[in-house]
Design a protein around this motif. Structure first.
Motif, PDB file in Angstrom:
ATOM      1  N   LYS A  94     -58.254  21.078  -0.029  1.00 40.34           N
ATOM      2  CA  LYS A  94     -59.051  22.107  -0.699  1.00 40.34           C
ATOM      3  C   LYS A  94     -60.547  21.943  -0.408  1.00 40.34           C
ATOM      4  O   LYS A  94     -61.315  22.900  -0.436  1.00 40.34           O
ATOM      5  CB  LYS A  94     -58.786  22.028  -2.201  1.00 40.34           C
ATOM      6  N   PHE A  95     -60.958  20.693  -0.124  1.00 41.39           N
ATOM      7  CA  PHE A  95     -62.372  20.420   0.150  1.00 41.39           C
ATOM      8  C   PHE A  95     -62.608  20.084   1.627  1.00 41.39           C
ATOM      9  O   PHE A  95     -63.660  19.554   1.979  1.00 41.39           O
ATOM     10  CB  PHE A  95     -62.855  19.247  -0.716  1.00 41.39           C
ATOM     11  N   GLY A  96     -61.627  20.395   2.452  1.00 38.74           N
ATOM     12  CA  GLY A  96     -61.709  20.027   3.862  1.00 38.74           C
ATOM     13  C   GLY A  96     -62.929  20.566   4.583  1.00 38.74           C
ATOM     14  O   GLY A  96     -63.484  19.909   5.471  1.00 38.74           O
ATOM     15  N   ASP A  97     -63.372  21.773   4.198  1.00 36.80           N
ATOM     16  CA  ASP A  97     -64.513  22.379   4.892  1.00 36.80           C
ATOM     17  C   ASP A  97     -65.854  21.882   4.360  1.00 36.80           C
ATOM     18  O   ASP A  97     -66.914  22.359   4.777  1.00 36.80           O
ATOM     19  CB  ASP A  97     -64.449  23.902   4.776  1.00 36.80           C
ATOM     20  N   CYS A  98     -65.822  20.921   3.442  1.00 35.23           N
ATOM     21  CA  CYS A  98     -67.069  20.409   2.849  1.00 35.23           C
ATOM     22  C   CYS A  98     -67.632  19.211   3.620  1.00 35.23           C
ATOM     23  O   CYS A  98     -68.738  18.756   3.327  1.00 35.23           O
ATOM     24  CB  CYS A  98     -66.831  19.994   1.395  1.00 35.23           C
ATOM     25  N   PHE A  99     -66.856  18.686   4.562  1.00 33.15           N
ATOM     26  CA  PHE A  99     -67.288  17.484   5.280  1.00 33.15           C
ATOM     27  C   PHE A  99     -67.076  17.647   6.779  1.00 33.15           C
ATOM     28  O   PHE A  99     -66.157  18.331   7.218  1.00 33.15           O
ATOM     29  CB  PHE A  99     -66.482  16.252   4.820  1.00 33.15           C
ATOM     30  N   ASP A 100     -67.932  16.982   7.537  1.00 34.27           N
ATOM     31  CA  ASP A 100     -67.636  16.781   8.951  1.00 34.27           C
ATOM     32  C   ASP A 100     -67.343  15.288   9.123  1.00 34.27           C
ATOM     33  O   ASP A 100     -67.422  14.512   8.166  1.00 34.27           O
ATOM     34  CB  ASP A 100     -68.792  17.235   9.851  1.00 34.27           C
ATOM     35  N   ALA A 101     -67.015  14.872  10.320  1.00 31.69           N
ATOM     36  CA  ALA A 101     -66.612  13.480  10.541  1.00 31.69           C
ATOM     37  C   ALA A 101     -67.713  12.500  10.149  1.00 31.69           C
ATOM     38  O   ALA A 101     -67.455  11.450   9.540  1.00 31.69           O
ATOM     39  CB  ALA A 101     -66.225  13.280  12.006  1.00 31.69           C
ATOM     40  N   THR A 102     -68.956  12.863  10.472  1.00 28.54           N
ATOM     41  CA  THR A 102     -70.078  11.953  10.191  1.00 28.54           C
ATOM     42  C   THR A 102     -70.335  11.818   8.699  1.00 28.54           C
ATOM     43  O   THR A 102     -70.449  10.705   8.165  1.00 28.54           O
ATOM     44  CB  THR A 102     -71.355  12.464  10.882  1.00 28.54           C
ATOM     45  N   SER A 103     -70.431  12.962   8.014  1.00 27.79           N
ATOM     46  CA  SER A 103     -70.716  12.911   6.571  1.00 27.79           C
ATOM     47  C   SER A 103     -69.575  12.237   5.815  1.00 27.79           C
ATOM     48  O   SER A 103     -69.798  11.496   4.858  1.00 27.79           O
ATOM     49  CB  SER A 103     -70.948  14.318   6.022  1.00 27.79           C
ATOM     50  N   LYS A 104     -68.354  12.468   6.275  1.00 28.32           N
ATOM     51  CA  LYS A 104     -67.193  11.852   5.626  1.00 28.32           C
ATOM     52  C   LYS A 104     -67.271  10.327   5.722  1.00 28.32           C
ATOM     53  O   LYS A 104     -67.044   9.614   4.736  1.00 28.32           O
ATOM     54  CB  LYS A 104     -65.909  12.359   6.274  1.00 28.32           C
ATOM     55  N   GLU A 105     -67.617   9.844   6.895  1.00 31.35           N
ATOM     56  CA  GLU A 105     -67.719   8.392   7.095  1.00 31.35           C
ATOM     57  C   GLU A 105     -68.840   7.800   6.244  1.00 31.35           C
ATOM     58  O   GLU A 105     -68.692   6.729   5.639  1.00 31.35           O
ATOM     59  CB  GLU A 105     -67.968   8.096   8.573  1.00 31.35           C
ATOM     60  N   GLN A 106     -69.964   8.518   6.174  1.00 33.57           N
ATOM     61  CA  GLN A 106     -71.096   8.021   5.387  1.00 33.57           C
ATOM     62  C   GLN A 106     -70.776   8.012   3.886  1.00 33.57           C
ATOM     63  O   GLN A 106     -71.155   7.084   3.164  1.00 33.57           O
ATOM     64  CB  GLN A 106     -72.330   8.882   5.665  1.00 33.57           C
ATOM     65  N   ILE A 107     -70.083   9.041   3.444  1.00 26.07           N
ATOM     66  CA  ILE A 107     -69.703   9.100   2.025  1.00 26.07           C
ATOM     67  C   ILE A 107     -68.717   7.987   1.691  1.00 26.07           C
ATOM     68  O   ILE A 107     -68.798   7.365   0.628  1.00 26.07           O
ATOM     69  CB  ILE A 107     -69.115  10.487   1.682  1.00 26.07           C
ATOM     70  N   GLU A 108     -67.791   7.733   2.602  1.00 25.18           N
ATOM     71  CA  GLU A 108     -66.855   6.619   2.390  1.00 25.18           C
ATOM     72  C   GLU A 108     -67.610   5.303   2.240  1.00 25.18           C
ATOM     73  O   GLU A 108     -67.253   4.446   1.420  1.00 25.18           O
ATOM     74  CB  GLU A 108     -65.872   6.530   3.558  1.00 25.18           C
ATOM     75  N   GLY A 109     -68.683   5.150   3.021  1.00 19.70           N
ATOM     76  CA  GLY A 109     -69.503   3.945   2.922  1.00 19.70           C
ATOM     77  C   GLY A 109     -70.188   3.832   1.571  1.00 19.70           C
ATOM     78  O   GLY A 109     -70.267   2.742   0.980  1.00 19.70           O
ATOM     79  N   ILE A 110     -70.674   4.964   1.061  1.00 20.61           N
ATOM     80  CA  ILE A 110     -71.335   4.969  -0.252  1.00 20.61           C
ATOM     81  C   ILE A 110     -70.329   4.606  -1.348  1.00 20.61           C
ATOM     82  O   ILE A 110     -70.633   3.833  -2.266  1.00 20.61           O
ATOM     83  CB  ILE A 110     -71.954   6.354  -0.532  1.00 20.61           C
ATOM     84  N   ILE A 111     -69.131   5.154  -1.241  1.00 24.81           N
ATOM     85  CA  ILE A 111     -68.092   4.866  -2.240  1.00 24.81           C
ATOM     86  C   ILE A 111     -67.732   3.381  -2.218  1.00 24.81           C
ATOM     87  O   ILE A 111     -67.572   2.749  -3.272  1.00 24.81           O
ATOM     88  CB  ILE A 111     -66.842   5.734  -1.982  1.00 24.81           C
ATOM     89  N   THR A 112     -67.617   2.821  -1.030  1.00 22.09           N
ATOM     90  CA  THR A 112     -67.313   1.388  -0.907  1.00 22.09           C
ATOM     91  C   THR A 112     -68.424   0.551  -1.527  1.00 22.09           C
ATOM     92  O   THR A 112     -68.165  -0.403  -2.275  1.00 22.09           O
ATOM     93  CB  THR A 112     -67.136   1.002   0.574  1.00 22.09           C
TER      94      THR A 112
END
Length: 335
Positions: A94-112
């Protein structure tokens, strides 16, 4: 107790025994219309006013500390939930269009980073303001990386608010269905349930509840069922009760959600979904022991389920925190 006592004495009742009241010069006072006179022994053992005020002050300090602990736990839960939910958004189509590969990776880093920070900062030295500051920091960072995510979340919240208002007006009793055969009723009930499912996906929780309720009424009006029809009816009942509970949870109706899950569990005591959903509702109601019990059963029925394990861990953590608060409170009281 308390006829004729002034407000100062009434406040002191929680901190001092009857003997403490004597120190105020209350040589005689009324209890249930009977005159009571303290003995010499009671007068000798009475607290003086200074001691009474010390006890009252201690109670006030403990209450203040409890509020601070609760506020700290609340702010920590907000941060923890934010990180967990954001992580789930990353894999939600449902939120697939909210991220690209780069932003997704960076957000994963913030969550970690946030998860590690929470693990390293659980002590009393961390204040509610510290958790608020970290939440604001992570929120701002993720907003910059994916503003579209928060636009979509805002739209969803608006839909939820609208649905909540409509769901609150749903009548409990609907019109009776016209007489039909058992087979026709079961088919109609299944159709009502499927329609409710579509409405749920569309966030129309009020009308979804209506459809599930109508399905239940149809099923409950069966008569002289065959064993197969009874099985089908019970299956539909469980599904509808759980779906109603799901709708209610979406609009913060946690107590009603508990009641609907109970209806499902009365039919299927080992239904893991019902136990999990009721555990979720109990957690939101801060009934952490009840949440733990349901989630433990659900985990045994479906081992390894990440959602169950995550909420079970949070429930146990809240129980531990509460026990620690109580231990400190009693320690201060008796020391």
């Amino acid at each position: 107790m308390g006829h004729g006592l002034d407000s100062t004495l009434s406040v002191g009742l929680g901190a001092a025994s009857y003997a403490s009241l004597v120190a105020y010069g209350a040589q005689q006072f009324q209890i249930e219309d009977k005159t009571f006179t303290p003995t010499e022994q009671e007068l000798e053992g009475a607290m003086d006013e200074t001691e009474l005020q010390r006890c009252i002050k201690m109670e006030e300090e403990m209450s203040h500390n409890d509020r601070m602990i609760e506020e700290r736990a609340h702010e920590r839960n907000i941060l923890e939930s934010f990180l967990f939910q954001t992580k789930s958004h990353l894999t939600d189509p449902k939120f697939g269009d909210c991220f690209d590969a780069t932003s997704k990776e960076q957000i994963e880093g913030i969550i970690t980073t946030g998860t590690f920070w929470l693990e390293d900062n659980e002590g009393e030295e961390i204040s509610a303001e510290d958790y608020k500051a970290k939440y604001a920091e992570f929120l701002e960072s993720i907003k910059k990386l994916s503003p579209k995510l928060f636009e979509k979340l805002e739209e969803i919240e608006k839909e939820k608010a609208k649905a909540a208002a409509e769901a609150a007006s749903v009548p409990i009793v609907t019109k009776k269905s016209k007489p039909r055969t058992n087979k026709q009723k079961l088919e109609a009930a299944a159709n009502k349930k499927e329609h409710g499912n579509k409405l749920f996906v569309d966030l129309d929780y009020a009308n979804a509840v209506r459809r599930y309720t109508q399905a239940l009424e149809l099923v409950q009006s069966l008569y002289d069922e065959t064993p197969e029809q009874k099985d089908e009816a019970n299956k539909l009942k469980v599904q509808c009760y759980l779906n109603i509970a799901g709708c209610l949870q979406k609009v913060q109706g946690f107590q009603k959600a508990v009641e609907n899950c109970k209806q499902a569990l009365d039919i299927e005591p080992d239904n893991a979904k019902a136990l999990f959903r009721r555990g979720q509702a109990y957690f939101e109601l801060k009934e952490f022991e009840l949440a733990r019990d349901d989630l433990t059963k659900a985990d045994k029925l479906t081992p390894g389920n990440k959602q169950i394990l995550h909420l079970l861990a949070r429930s146990k953590n809240e129980i531990t925190k509460r026990q620690e608060r109580e231990k400190k409170m009693y320690s201060k009281m008796f020391n």
